[in-house]
Design a protein around this motif. Sequence first.
Motif, PDB file in Angstrom:
ATOM      1  N   GLY A  13      42.847  10.122  50.536  1.00  0.00           N
ATOM      2  CA  GLY A  13      41.532   9.293  50.650  1.00  0.00           C
ATOM      3  C   GLY A  13      41.599   8.892  52.013  1.00  0.00           C
ATOM      4  O   GLY A  13      42.496   8.784  52.749  1.00  0.00           O
ATOM      5  N   ALA A  20      45.811   3.055  55.732  1.00  0.00           N
ATOM      6  CA  ALA A  20      46.419   3.827  54.761  1.00  0.00           C
ATOM      7  C   ALA A  20      45.712   5.287  54.648  1.00  0.00           C
ATOM      8  O   ALA A  20      45.170   5.540  55.685  1.00  0.00           O
ATOM      9  CB  ALA A  20      46.167   3.166  53.584  1.00  0.00           C
ATOM     10  N   GLY A  21      46.044   5.905  53.425  1.00  0.00           N
ATOM     11  CA  GLY A  21      45.288   7.337  53.366  1.00  0.00           C
ATOM     12  C   GLY A  21      45.705   8.423  54.351  1.00  0.00           C
ATOM     13  O   GLY A  21      46.938   8.420  54.836  1.00  0.00           O
ATOM     14  N   GLN A  46      36.088   0.333  53.171  1.00  0.00           N
ATOM     15  CA  GLN A  46      37.247  -0.705  53.128  1.00  0.00           C
ATOM     16  C   GLN A  46      37.701  -1.303  54.692  1.00  0.00           C
ATOM     17  O   GLN A  46      37.234  -0.792  55.544  1.00  0.00           O
ATOM     18  CB  GLN A  46      38.568  -0.333  52.637  1.00  0.00           C
ATOM     19  CG  GLN A  46      39.368   0.988  53.424  1.00  0.00           C
ATOM     20  CD  GLN A  46      40.722   1.215  52.514  1.00  0.00           C
ATOM     21  OE1 GLN A  46      41.375   0.502  52.316  1.00  0.00           O
ATOM     22  NE2 GLN A  46      40.810   2.585  52.226  1.00  0.00           N
ATOM     23  N   VAL A  51      39.810  -2.675  49.656  1.00  0.00           N
ATOM     24  CA  VAL A  51      38.879  -1.768  49.289  1.00  0.00           C
ATOM     25  C   VAL A  51      37.590  -2.216  48.834  1.00  0.00           C
ATOM     26  O   VAL A  51      37.725  -2.919  47.733  1.00  0.00           O
ATOM     27  CB  VAL A  51      39.533  -0.411  48.641  1.00  0.00           C
ATOM     28  CG1 VAL A  51      38.555   0.480  48.165  1.00  0.00           C
ATOM     29  CG2 VAL A  51      40.916   0.146  49.326  1.00  0.00           C
ATOM     30  N   LEU A  82      45.380   8.945  47.207  1.00  0.00           N
ATOM     31  CA  LEU A  82      44.239   8.572  46.412  1.00  0.00           C
ATOM     32  C   LEU A  82      43.510   9.921  45.656  1.00  0.00           C
ATOM     33  O   LEU A  82      43.137  10.638  46.560  1.00  0.00           O
ATOM     34  CB  LEU A  82      43.562   7.823  47.159  1.00  0.00           C
ATOM     35  CG  LEU A  82      41.961   7.098  46.456  1.00  0.00           C
ATOM     36  CD1 LEU A  82      42.346   6.299  45.235  1.00  0.00           C
ATOM     37  CD2 LEU A  82      41.029   6.634  47.668  1.00  0.00           C
ATOM     38  N   VAL A 108      48.078   5.966  43.724  1.00  0.00           N
ATOM     39  CA  VAL A 108      47.312   5.107  44.415  1.00  0.00           C
ATOM     40  C   VAL A 108      46.441   4.497  43.323  1.00  0.00           C
ATOM     41  O   VAL A 108      45.340   4.848  43.241  1.00  0.00           O
ATOM     42  CB  VAL A 108      46.448   5.399  45.803  1.00  0.00           C
ATOM     43  CG1 VAL A 108      45.993   4.302  46.217  1.00  0.00           C
ATOM     44  CG2 VAL A 108      47.329   6.279  46.418  1.00  0.00           C
ATOM     45  N   ALA A 111      44.535  -1.140  44.935  1.00  0.00           N
ATOM     46  CA  ALA A 111      44.875  -1.318  46.653  1.00  0.00           C
ATOM     47  C   ALA A 111      45.571  -2.582  46.852  1.00  0.00           C
ATOM     48  O   ALA A 111      45.488  -3.448  45.731  1.00  0.00           O
ATOM     49  CB  ALA A 111      43.192  -1.391  47.219  1.00  0.00           C
ATOM     50  N   GLY A 112      46.265  -2.730  47.482  1.00  0.00           N
ATOM     51  CA  GLY A 112      47.008  -4.019  47.932  1.00  0.00           C
ATOM     52  C   GLY A 112      46.005  -5.428  47.943  1.00  0.00           C
ATOM     53  O   GLY A 112      46.646  -6.319  47.592  1.00  0.00           O
ATOM     54  N   HIS A 205      49.331  -3.036  55.033  1.00  0.00           N
ATOM     55  CA  HIS A 205      48.372  -2.080  54.465  1.00  0.00           C
ATOM     56  C   HIS A 205      48.701  -0.618  54.811  1.00  0.00           C
ATOM     57  O   HIS A 205      48.746  -0.358  55.733  1.00  0.00           O
ATOM     58  CB  HIS A 205      47.042  -2.394  54.975  1.00  0.00           C
ATOM     59  CG  HIS A 205      46.069  -1.448  54.666  1.00  0.00           C
ATOM     60  ND1 HIS A 205      45.775  -0.927  53.461  1.00  0.00           N
ATOM     61  CD2 HIS A 205      44.838  -1.070  55.467  1.00  0.00           C
ATOM     62  CE1 HIS A 205      44.583  -0.272  53.531  1.00  0.00           C
ATOM     63  NE2 HIS A 205      44.269  -0.367  54.586  1.00  0.00           N
ATOM     64  N   GLY A 206      49.199   0.213  53.853  1.00  0.00           N
ATOM     65  CA  GLY A 206      49.346   1.550  54.004  1.00  0.00           C
ATOM     66  C   GLY A 206      51.126   1.872  54.026  1.00  0.00           C
ATOM     67  O   GLY A 206      51.345   3.074  54.443  1.00  0.00           O
ATOM     68  N   CYS A 209      51.780   4.882  51.348  1.00  0.00           N
ATOM     69  CA  CYS A 209      51.362   5.983  51.750  1.00  0.00           C
ATOM     70  C   CYS A 209      52.434   6.482  53.092  1.00  0.00           C
ATOM     71  O   CYS A 209      52.659   7.809  53.245  1.00  0.00           O
ATOM     72  CB  CYS A 209      49.789   5.920  52.566  1.00  0.00           C
ATOM     73  SG  CYS A 209      48.750   5.119  51.678  1.00  0.00           S
ATOM     74  N   ARG A 250      45.736  -7.192  56.390  1.00  0.00           N
ATOM     75  CA  ARG A 250      47.143  -7.201  56.184  1.00  0.00           C
ATOM     76  C   ARG A 250      47.651  -6.191  57.581  1.00  0.00           C
ATOM     77  O   ARG A 250      46.796  -5.348  58.072  1.00  0.00           O
ATOM     78  CB  ARG A 250      47.628  -6.289  54.921  1.00  0.00           C
ATOM     79  CG  ARG A 250      47.680  -7.065  53.764  1.00  0.00           C
ATOM     80  CD  ARG A 250      47.445  -6.499  52.381  1.00  0.00           C
ATOM     81  NE  ARG A 250      46.492  -5.914  52.237  1.00  0.00           N
ATOM     82  CZ  ARG A 250      46.312  -4.576  51.805  1.00  0.00           C
ATOM     83  NH1 ARG A 250      47.513  -4.076  51.207  1.00  0.00           N
ATOM     84  NH2 ARG A 250      45.228  -3.975  51.610  1.00  0.00           N
TER      85      ARG A 250
HETATM   86  N1  PLP Z   1      42.859   3.463  50.796  1.00  0.00           N
HETATM   87  C1  PLP Z   1      43.561   4.671  50.498  1.00  0.00           C
HETATM   88  C2  PLP Z   1      42.621   5.781  51.081  1.00  0.00           C
HETATM   89  C3  PLP Z   1      44.903   4.874  50.358  1.00  0.00           C
HETATM   90  O1  PLP Z   1      45.496   5.897  50.018  1.00  0.00           O
HETATM   91  C4  PLP Z   1      45.477   3.564  49.814  1.00  0.00           C
HETATM   92  C5  PLP Z   1      46.752   3.726  49.359  1.00  0.00           C
HETATM   93  O2  PLP Z   1      47.490   4.829  49.372  1.00  0.00           O
HETATM   94  C6  PLP Z   1      44.881   2.538  49.690  1.00  0.00           C
HETATM   95  C7  PLP Z   1      43.355   2.447  50.247  1.00  0.00           C
HETATM   96  C8  PLP Z   1      45.701   1.099  49.441  1.00  0.00           C
HETATM   97  O3  PLP Z   1      46.589   0.705  50.326  1.00  0.00           O
HETATM   98  P1  PLP Z   1      47.226  -0.568  50.376  1.00  0.00           P
HETATM   99  O4  PLP Z   1      47.678  -0.805  48.960  1.00  0.00           O
HETATM  100  O5  PLP Z   1      48.500  -0.384  51.335  1.00  0.00           O
HETATM  101  O6  PLP Z   1      46.370  -1.584  50.854  1.00  0.00           O
END
Ligand code: PLP
Length: 258
Positions: A13, A20-21, A46, A51, A82, A108, A111-112, A205-206, A209, A250
């Motif tokens: 994503g 992230a992503g 996001q 997100v 994602l 995924v 989301a965090g 955050h990320g 990934c 984050r």
């Molecule tokens: N958005 C995308 C496109 C992601 O791939 C991910 C996690 O892999 C997230 C959001 C959420 O990441 P996080 O949980 O680290 O905030």
Amino acid sequence: MLTSRPRVLCLSGHDPSGGAGIHADLEAIAAQGAHALTVITALTVQDSGNVRRVLPQPPAQVAEQVELLLADGPVAAVKIGLIGDAALLPVLVDVIRRAGVPAICDPVLRAGGGTDLSDANLRAGLIEQLLPQLALLTPNAAEARRLMPDAPDLPAAAARLAAAGCRQVLITGGDEPGLDIQNLWRDGAGTLHTLRSPRIDARFHGAGCTLAAAIAGRIAVGDDWGQAIARAQDYTHGTLAAAYAAGQGRLIPKRHLT
Ligand code: PLP
């Protein structure tokens, strides 16, 4: 002089906050000495905190992008992040079969920041369709429990994910309590390994990934699985130790060199 880098086909994503992503994939894979091919499975709305919305991309568009890239040269690994929509699963299965190289998937699911990124249909399809194609699944502990809700503990969840067809499982423990981070790797022979990292007291955050992409990058440059997972975990720890703020949410792992 002509130089080349092994290519990692990423299907992830897009996170416009850059944490992230596909941003994480690109930076973490480049840092291992490999080249990321970046096919977007879903756009998102996001920021660095959470997100708001996921906009899955059309399966035919993803398939066409991959088709051209695979015709352009071989890939050394596939990395999936994602997915966003169960309708994409048949395309992902086909991509992995055609690429014929190890596929690493970071499921995924949430989301965090708390937003749910999967529905029951996607989780069922992930288990039934995608797991049998994967060399490695890298759920965090909450995702492993969610995928295998009847498993009494994390080793049992890893065993059930393996029984569903996934060759190896790495359950990450960053969100679990404890003085250090303990990642649980179930290898291809079913042996369990605990890999520890010092815990850094901050929210990121990320991070997931980054770890999964770094593993894919290490596999692409020729590491075996034990080396790839250990080196990717060390690399990820370094990115978290140097993390920076890029918004009010984050911290973002510092995946690049400067
Ligand atoms: N958005 C995308 C496109 C992601 O791939 C991910 C996690 O892999 C997230 C959001 C959420 O990441 P996080 O949980 O680290 O905030």
